[in-house]
Design an enzyme around this catalytic site. Structure first.
Site, PDB file in Angstrom:
ATOM      1  N   ASN A  96       0.831  -1.208   0.000  1.00 51.93           N
ATOM      2  CA  ASN A  96       0.000   0.000   0.000  1.00 51.93           C
ATOM      3  C   ASN A  96       0.859   1.248   0.000  1.00 51.93           C
ATOM      4  O   ASN A  96       1.961   1.272   0.536  1.00 51.93           O
ATOM      5  CB  ASN A  96      -0.965  -0.012   1.208  1.00 51.93           C
ATOM      6  CG  ASN A  96      -0.372   0.673   2.413  1.00 51.93           C
ATOM      7  OD1 ASN A  96      -0.413   1.891   2.547  1.00 51.93           O
ATOM      8  ND2 ASN A  96       0.226  -0.130   3.310  1.00 51.93           N
ATOM      9  N   PHE A 100      -1.483   8.318   4.356  1.00 51.31           N
ATOM     10  CA  PHE A 100      -2.219   8.979   5.458  1.00 51.31           C
ATOM     11  C   PHE A 100      -3.467   9.711   4.969  1.00 51.31           C
ATOM     12  O   PHE A 100      -3.712  10.874   5.317  1.00 51.31           O
ATOM     13  CB  PHE A 100      -1.321   9.979   6.201  1.00 51.31           C
ATOM     14  CG  PHE A 100      -0.206   9.388   7.009  1.00 51.31           C
ATOM     15  CD1 PHE A 100      -0.093   8.017   7.209  1.00 51.31           C
ATOM     16  CD2 PHE A 100       0.755  10.219   7.596  1.00 51.31           C
ATOM     17  CE1 PHE A 100       0.942   7.480   7.962  1.00 51.31           C
ATOM     18  CE2 PHE A 100       1.792   9.696   8.360  1.00 51.31           C
ATOM     19  CZ  PHE A 100       1.886   8.324   8.531  1.00 51.31           C
ATOM     20  N   SER A 160       5.940   5.218   8.583  1.00 53.09           N
ATOM     21  CA  SER A 160       5.243   4.904   7.328  1.00 53.09           C
ATOM     22  C   SER A 160       6.144   5.268   6.156  1.00 53.09           C
ATOM     23  O   SER A 160       6.737   6.345   6.135  1.00 53.09           O
ATOM     24  CB  SER A 160       3.942   5.695   7.224  1.00 53.09           C
ATOM     25  OG  SER A 160       3.506   5.676   5.881  1.00 53.09           O
ATOM     26  N   ASN A 162       5.117   5.957   3.246  1.00 53.59           N
ATOM     27  CA  ASN A 162       4.329   6.625   2.202  1.00 53.59           C
ATOM     28  C   ASN A 162       4.155   8.128   2.375  1.00 53.59           C
ATOM     29  O   ASN A 162       3.425   8.753   1.624  1.00 53.59           O
ATOM     30  CB  ASN A 162       2.962   5.947   2.089  1.00 53.59           C
ATOM     31  CG  ASN A 162       3.116   4.473   1.762  1.00 53.59           C
ATOM     32  OD1 ASN A 162       3.878   4.130   0.865  1.00 53.59           O
ATOM     33  ND2 ASN A 162       2.446   3.612   2.508  1.00 53.59           N
ATOM     34  N   THR A 163       4.796   8.693   3.396  1.00 53.31           N
ATOM     35  CA  THR A 163       4.843  10.155   3.525  1.00 53.31           C
ATOM     36  C   THR A 163       6.306  10.534   3.351  1.00 53.31           C
ATOM     37  O   THR A 163       7.145  10.141   4.166  1.00 53.31           O
ATOM     38  CB  THR A 163       4.321  10.597   4.917  1.00 53.31           C
ATOM     39  OG1 THR A 163       2.939  10.275   4.995  1.00 53.31           O
ATOM     40  CG2 THR A 163       4.503  12.095   5.132  1.00 53.31           C
ATOM     41  N   LYS A 198       5.984   3.591  17.070  1.00 50.95           N
ATOM     42  CA  LYS A 198       5.859   2.573  16.015  1.00 50.95           C
ATOM     43  C   LYS A 198       7.021   2.702  15.047  1.00 50.95           C
ATOM     44  O   LYS A 198       7.234   3.751  14.458  1.00 50.95           O
ATOM     45  CB  LYS A 198       4.530   2.736  15.272  1.00 50.95           C
ATOM     46  CG  LYS A 198       4.319   1.656  14.225  1.00 50.95           C
ATOM     47  CD  LYS A 198       2.881   1.481  13.878  1.00 50.95           C
ATOM     48  CE  LYS A 198       2.695   0.470  12.779  1.00 50.95           C
ATOM     49  NZ  LYS A 198       1.301   0.281  12.420  1.00 50.95           N
ATOM     50  N   ASN A 227       5.953  -1.467  11.369  1.00 48.18           N
ATOM     51  CA  ASN A 227       5.190  -0.957  10.236  1.00 48.18           C
ATOM     52  C   ASN A 227       5.528  -1.797   8.983  1.00 48.18           C
ATOM     53  O   ASN A 227       6.223  -2.807   9.093  1.00 48.18           O
ATOM     54  CB  ASN A 227       5.551   0.529  10.017  1.00 48.18           C
ATOM     55  CG  ASN A 227       4.352   1.325   9.536  1.00 48.18           C
ATOM     56  OD1 ASN A 227       3.639   0.884   8.635  1.00 48.18           O
ATOM     57  ND2 ASN A 227       4.132   2.490  10.120  1.00 48.18           N
TER      58      ASN A 227
HETATM   59  C1  LIG Z   1      -3.667  -0.615   3.693  1.00 51.76           C
HETATM   60  C2  LIG Z   1      -2.804  -0.376   4.892  1.00 51.76           C
HETATM   61  C3  LIG Z   1      -2.797   0.861   5.499  1.00 51.76           C
HETATM   62  C4  LIG Z   1      -2.000   1.099   6.614  1.00 51.76           C
HETATM   63  N1  LIG Z   1      -2.019   2.321   7.213  1.00 51.76           N
HETATM   64  C5  LIG Z   1      -1.281   2.547   8.325  1.00 51.76           C
HETATM   65  C6  LIG Z   1      -1.340   3.794   8.998  1.00 51.76           C
HETATM   66  O1  LIG Z   1      -2.073   4.703   8.622  1.00 51.76           O
HETATM   67  N2  LIG Z   1      -0.553   3.965  10.091  1.00 51.76           N
HETATM   68  C7  LIG Z   1       0.269   2.982  10.577  1.00 51.76           C
HETATM   69  O2  LIG Z   1       0.936   3.180  11.604  1.00 51.76           O
HETATM   70  N3  LIG Z   1       0.310   1.778   9.976  1.00 51.76           N
HETATM   71  C8  LIG Z   1      -0.441   1.541   8.872  1.00 51.76           C
HETATM   72  N4  LIG Z   1      -0.383   0.313   8.261  1.00 51.76           N
HETATM   73  C9  LIG Z   1       0.538  -0.714   8.797  1.00 51.76           C
HETATM   74  C10 LIG Z   1      -0.179  -1.704   9.711  1.00 51.76           C
HETATM   75  O3  LIG Z   1      -0.686  -1.031  10.840  1.00 51.76           O
HETATM   76  C11 LIG Z   1       0.783  -2.829  10.170  1.00 51.76           C
HETATM   77  O4  LIG Z   1       1.796  -2.247  10.970  1.00 51.76           O
HETATM   78  C12 LIG Z   1       1.432  -3.549   9.006  1.00 51.76           C
HETATM   79  O5  LIG Z   1       0.496  -3.772   7.981  1.00 51.76           O
HETATM   80  C13 LIG Z   1       2.064  -4.890   9.439  1.00 51.76           C
HETATM   81  O6  LIG Z   1       1.101  -5.764   9.965  1.00 51.76           O
HETATM   82  P1  LIG Z   1       0.396  -6.939   9.074  1.00 51.76           P
HETATM   83  O7  LIG Z   1       1.504  -7.670   8.383  1.00 51.76           O
HETATM   84  O8  LIG Z   1      -0.385  -7.725  10.075  1.00 51.76           O
HETATM   85  O9  LIG Z   1      -0.494  -6.235   8.094  1.00 51.76           O
HETATM   86  C14 LIG Z   1      -1.183   0.064   7.132  1.00 51.76           C
HETATM   87  C15 LIG Z   1      -1.196  -1.195   6.517  1.00 51.76           C
HETATM   88  C16 LIG Z   1      -1.991  -1.438   5.416  1.00 51.76           C
HETATM   89  C17 LIG Z   1      -1.981  -2.798   4.778  1.00 51.76           C
END
Ligand SMILES: Cc1cc2nc3c(=O)[nH]c(=O)nc-3n(C[C@H](O)[C@H](O)[C@H](O)COP(=O)(O)O)c2cc1C
Length: 311
Positions: A96, A100, A160, A162-163, A198, A227
């Site tokens: 992704n 934000f 993140s 993506n910023t 985080k 993350n």
């Molecule tokens: C579509 C998407 C959007 C996410 N948005 C955020 C976010 O806004 N802030 C954040 O701290 N992590 C964000 N994450 C990261 C998740 O909170 C998590 O840390 C990461 O996906 C790893 O866990 P997983 O393997 O169980 O998905 C996002 C993940 C995905 C897939």
């Protein structure tokens, strides 16, 4: 769409209660007490799924022990252009680059005021894309103050991918400044709230050592690891497909080894000095697995934890 449907269904009297009964395991062995909070079970929903605090009540019916909202920023922002979310089904993964997208912290607090469930809610906070890193601390402080009365803990997101430039805030100097200023604001409250950091899975060992020092120095309550990653570790999806998708953070199964490594390193090197949220840690958070496995995943994990505890 599934969440909107769930929201409509939950308006029918008794449905939320019925869902909660079928998706929740009530077992004392699942309870966890960490940083002054009592969690009904250790399985949380990670940030990014309910960015705007729209579905806390519905998600609490699906058996999560806690739900992290956000990432929220002071001002609303649209995020990156679509498409920005890609499934890699063969890898049980997602990529992704949402960036934000959120309606701003004030809109979220209005929703938080109206929530019915008592599930533990974390507020994941970040900075707006247009805010320079030198001013980032103000964005974190605005979100902290605005959310303070309505959330149970905070997650400071500097990880993140993506910023643009955000992850540079993981360096010792800017990070310590942000955390110390947040702690100052925290100390001025009648009762302080836990603050967690985080982190990205792509930090080097030296950077992880810095994180251990920063946690000690700022006296924050713990770390969320991790993350998403910018690394495209060996994947089953073809390299051409991956290249066509482009930039973004990879999550799900291919991330689990690296995030477990980070957790192990932090635990061992710090001598278990602080709690960690992440797989194999004190509490866990899931996101991608919830997408692939569906609404019963929290219950499934809880039930396996109970089985482990009985053996
Ligand atoms: C579509 C998407 C959007 C996410 N948005 C955020 C976010 O806004 N802030 C954040 O701290 N992590 C964000 N994450 C990261 C998740 O909170 C998590 O840390 C990461 O996906 C790893 O866990 P997983 O393997 O169980 O998905 C996002 C993940 C995905 C897939």
């Amino acid at each position: 769409m599934a969440m909107w449907l769930l929201k409509v269904a939950c308006k029918i009297p008794g449905v939320r209660f019925m869902l909660k009964r079928s998706f929740t395991i009530n077992d004392k062995r699942l309870q966890r007490n960490l940083f002054g909070l009592s969690f009904e079970n250790p399985v949380g929903l990670a940030a990014g799924f309910d960015k705007d605090a729209r579905w806390i009540d519905e998600l609490s019916s699906l058996g999560f022990g806690f739900v992290e909202i956000g990432t929220l920023t002071p001002k609303a922002q649209p995020g990156n252009e679509k498409p920005r979310l890609f499934r890699l089904p063969e890898d049980h993964a997602l990529i992704n680059r949402m960036g934000f997208n959120n309606g701003g912290v004030m809109a979220a607090t209005e929703r938080l005021k109206k929530r019915k469930s008592h599930v533990i809610v974390g507020g994941n906070i970040g900075k707006n894309k247009t805010t320079e890193n030198e001013q980032a601390v103000n964005d974190y402080l605005i979100c902290f103050e605005e959310l303070f009365p309505y959330v149970d803990y905070f997650a400071v997101n500097v990880s993140s991918p993506n910023t643009p430039g955000l992850r540079a805030l993981q360096e010792k100097k800017p990070l310590l400044e942000i955390l110390l200023r947040l702690q100052e604001a925290n100390a001025s409250k009648a009762k302080r709230k836990p603050i967690l950091l985080k982190i990205a899975p792509d930090l080097t060992d030296d950077q992880l050592n810095d994180i251990i020092d920063i946690v000690a120095e700022s006296k924050i309550d713990g770390v969320i690891a991790t993350n998403t990653t910018i690394v495209r570790a060996p994947l089953k999806t073809s390299p051409t497909e991956i290249e066509a998708i482009g930039a973004g953070g990879l999550s799900g199964l291919p991330l689990s080894n690296r995030s477990t490594e980070v957790i192990r390193y932090l635990k061992q090197k710090s001598g278990n000095a602080f709690p960690i949220i992440g797989a194999g840690a004190d509490l866990i958070q899931i996101y991608t697995g919830f997408i692939y496995e569906g609404p019963g995943l929290a219950k499934k994990i809880c039930s396996e934890l109970c089985d482990l505890a009985s053996n």
